[in-house]
Design an enzyme around this catalytic site. Structure first.
Site, PDB file in Angstrom:
ATOM      1  N   GLY A 170      70.708 -33.311  34.973  1.00 46.48           N
ATOM      2  CA  GLY A 170      71.536 -32.905  36.102  1.00 46.48           C
ATOM      3  C   GLY A 170      72.855 -33.649  36.216  1.00 46.48           C
ATOM      4  CD  GLU A 205      73.009 -21.145  33.219  1.00 49.74           C
ATOM      5  OE1 GLU A 205      72.915 -21.417  32.014  1.00 49.74           O
ATOM      6  OE2 GLU A 205      72.191 -21.528  34.069  1.00 49.74           O
ATOM      7  CB  ALA A 207      75.405 -21.426  41.120  1.00 52.94           C
ATOM      8  CD  GLU A 280      63.405 -28.636  31.996  1.00 48.25           C
ATOM      9  OE1 GLU A 280      62.755 -29.649  32.250  1.00 48.25           O
ATOM     10  OE2 GLU A 280      64.630 -28.560  32.219  1.00 48.25           O
ATOM     11  CD  GLU A 293      67.671 -29.189  30.034  1.00 42.30           C
ATOM     12  OE1 GLU A 293      68.868 -29.123  30.330  1.00 42.30           O
ATOM     13  OE2 GLU A 293      67.057 -30.252  29.903  1.00 42.30           O
ATOM     14  CG  ASN A 295      63.562 -30.805  28.335  1.00 40.64           C
ATOM     15  OD1 ASN A 295      64.776 -30.894  28.192  1.00 40.64           O
ATOM     16  ND2 ASN A 295      63.007 -30.634  29.520  1.00 40.64           N
ATOM     17  NE  ARG A 297      62.838 -35.191  27.204  1.00 41.83           N
ATOM     18  CZ  ARG A 297      62.502 -34.767  28.394  1.00 41.83           C
ATOM     19  NH1 ARG A 297      61.246 -34.814  28.780  1.00 41.83           N
ATOM     20  NH2 ARG A 297      63.389 -34.273  29.226  1.00 41.83           N
TER      21      ARG A 297
END
Lengths: 449, 72
Positions: A170, A205, A207, A280, A293, A295, A297
């Site tokens: 963020g 993008e 909102a 996500e 996005e 992630n 990991r």
């Protein structure tokens, strides 16, 4: 990708705190030796005693310690480690580090470096998923000039979000209500992106106001197969950082969630994505779903998924990295809810440093606690403020929430301020209990709306 | 009258956004601190002129330490 089986025997855990402990625990259970690393600020942390060996890093700042690639690679050499687990945060999504580990003939326990690079570039990741048929919200590519940006913003529609392409967590994101503030917001985002991530690329993008954050746990074998381990609902956030996570997601169209979980797994299978990942997404109030996005990991909130599926995600990560087979999709049972206990004031949200004069995590039925700390340790300003994760399960959502509330009440901490009071308020909030959550719920609750 | 701007946290100075002599309104962000991976904006408690900035980027700061002084 991993056509042949790799044997490993000693894992360097390139992280600290709760996740270092978590990885060491699974390595121990699998009969693998472990090597821990620590900064001078973590010399009294309990994960060091639990590892087979531990090595000091040169300084207390993240750059000198857990981001210090040269020192970590040297320790890998000296210690005789044949694999590296990066945990989450720090170097976990650094493709350069992963490649350097692989180049030394060691096994990086995570996705291949190319995935870390591609998903780390938010604009490229958006394009990749869109190309694979996963929905995205309208947006721009990397912004090149301001005149074009104004035109692009107009066609995307306001309110609009300015986002750094190299970012995460963020940082540097800003919502712009109309065209008058666009210039300034872009400049500011570029400046923040430049100083925080070393590159000033930003994109736009649409909102989504009051969305829900829903993410999907993915496992892949890098050879065309991937499964999902269902969703985690992570809308309860403050400053874009998650506070409470749960699965299954409450109060939402279950078919819509299941469809996107299947789609997420299908896209990752088609890409031959490997090891672990979390896709996500945002769910808009009108039911529109968009990619946020990927992630690359293990997540902080992985225990929520482990509680409802019974799997050990760290073990699967290690097995997949060693060329093991992808497991069958586990069934899910019951409900799990996690709360993140932070060293920060419940009212002001200001981080709090100090010595843990007293620290006693609860031991309760149906409750799991993951912490990197023990009594007497000093909580300093160098790393994030998470003291512990408390995860509760139950046959019903109400039971899981009830157990979590009891666990928070029983968790004894003195020496630093904690957000326990805020977490307990959320868990007793009518909207939260009714499954009516979105990313603004904490702000509304704190402002007393 | 001089007003001290104090740190609410232990941490480090990440960015100093304004310089001595700048005119500030109450709530303007003077600098950004970093603690526990969080950005903590330091806002002007009163309107006035920035008399001095007592720290520079990367300085370690303690809770209640004076970061800047505002002349109102």
């Amino acid at each position: 990708m991993h056509s042949k089986k790799i044997e490993i025997s000693r894992v360097l855990v390139a992280n600290r705190g709760a996740i270092a402990r978590r990885v060491i625990r699974t390595c121990q259970a699998m009969g693998l030796q472990t090597v821990a690393v620590y900064s001078p600020a973590d010399a009294a942390a309990p994960y060091l005693a639990e590892a087979g060996a531990s090595f000091a890093l040169p300084g207390v700042t993240p750059q000198e310690s857990y981001l210090n690639q040269a020192a970590l690679l040297e320790i890998a050499d000296i210690s005789g480690a044949d694999a590296v687990h990066p945990g989450y945060g720090f170097l976990a999504e650094n493709s350069q580090f992963a490649a350097a580990v692989n180049e030394r003939g060691l096994t990086f326990i995570g996705p291949q470096p190319k995935w870390l690079a591609q998903m780390g570039d938010k604009v490229a990741a958006r394009a990749l998923f869109a190309d694979q048929g996963f929905p995205i919200f309208p947006g721009s590519g990397l912004l090149t000039d301001m005149t074009k940006a104004v035109v692009q913003a107009k066609s995307i529609g306001y309110p609009i979000m300015v986002k750094p392409s190299g970012g995460g967590g963020g940082m540097g994101m800003e919502v712009v209500p109309d065209s008058r503030r666009l210039d300034l917001a872009i400049q500011r985002a570029q400046a923040i992106a430049h100083s925080a991530f070393g590159e000033s690329g930003v994109y736009l993008e649409r909102a989504i106001m009051q969305p829900r954050h829903v993410e999907f746990q993915i496992l892949g074998d890098g050879a065309g197969s991937a499964i999902h381990l269902y969703e985690r609902e992570c809308s309860v956030q403050r400053r874009n950082q998650k506070l409470i996570e749960e699965s299954p997601a409450p109060g939402i169209d279950k078919q819509l969630v299941a469809r996107h979980a299947e789609l997420a797994a299908a896209v990752c299978a088609n890409l031959s994505y490997d090891n672990i990942g979390t896709l996500e997404t945002l769910f808009a109030p009108d039911g529109e779903v968009g990619f946020l996005e990927m992630n690359t990991r293990i997540q902080v909130e992985h225990a929520v998924t482990e509680m409802i599926t019974g799997v050990d995600l760290v073990q699967i990560q290690i097995e997949l990295a060693c060329g093991g087979r992808l497991p069958a999709q586990p069934k899910r049972r019951g409900f799990a809810v996690e709360a993140r206990l932070y060293a920060e004031d419940s009212d002001t949200l200001m981080p709090s440093t100090g010595r843990l004069h007293h620290f006693r995590p609860p031991e309760l039925h149906g409750v799991r606690v993951e912490t990197g700390y023990q009594q007497g340790q000093v909580i300093g300003p160098y790393y994030d403020a998470m003291l512990a994760k408390i995860i509760a399960c139950g046959d019903t959502r109400e039971m899981a929430i009830g157990r979590l509330l009891v666990a928070l009440q029983a968790f004894e901490v003195s020496g630093v301020k904690t957000n326990a009071k805020l977490l307990m308020r959320i868990l007793q909030n009518e909207d939260f209990l009714g499954g009516r959550v979105d990313t603004a719920i904490v702000e509304r609750l704190m402002r007393g709306i | 009258m001089l007003h001290d701007v104090e740190s609410e946290v232990t941490g480090a100075v990440w960015k100093v956004l304004l310089q001595a002599g700048a005119v500030v309104s109450e709530g303007d962000v003077i600098m950004i601190l970093e603690s526990m991976k969080m950005e903590i904006p330091v806002e002007a408690p009163v309107s006035g002129t920035l008399h001095s900035i007592a720290v520079q980027p990367e300085d370690q700061v303690e809770e209640d330490q004076i970061l800047a002084v505002i002349q109102s």
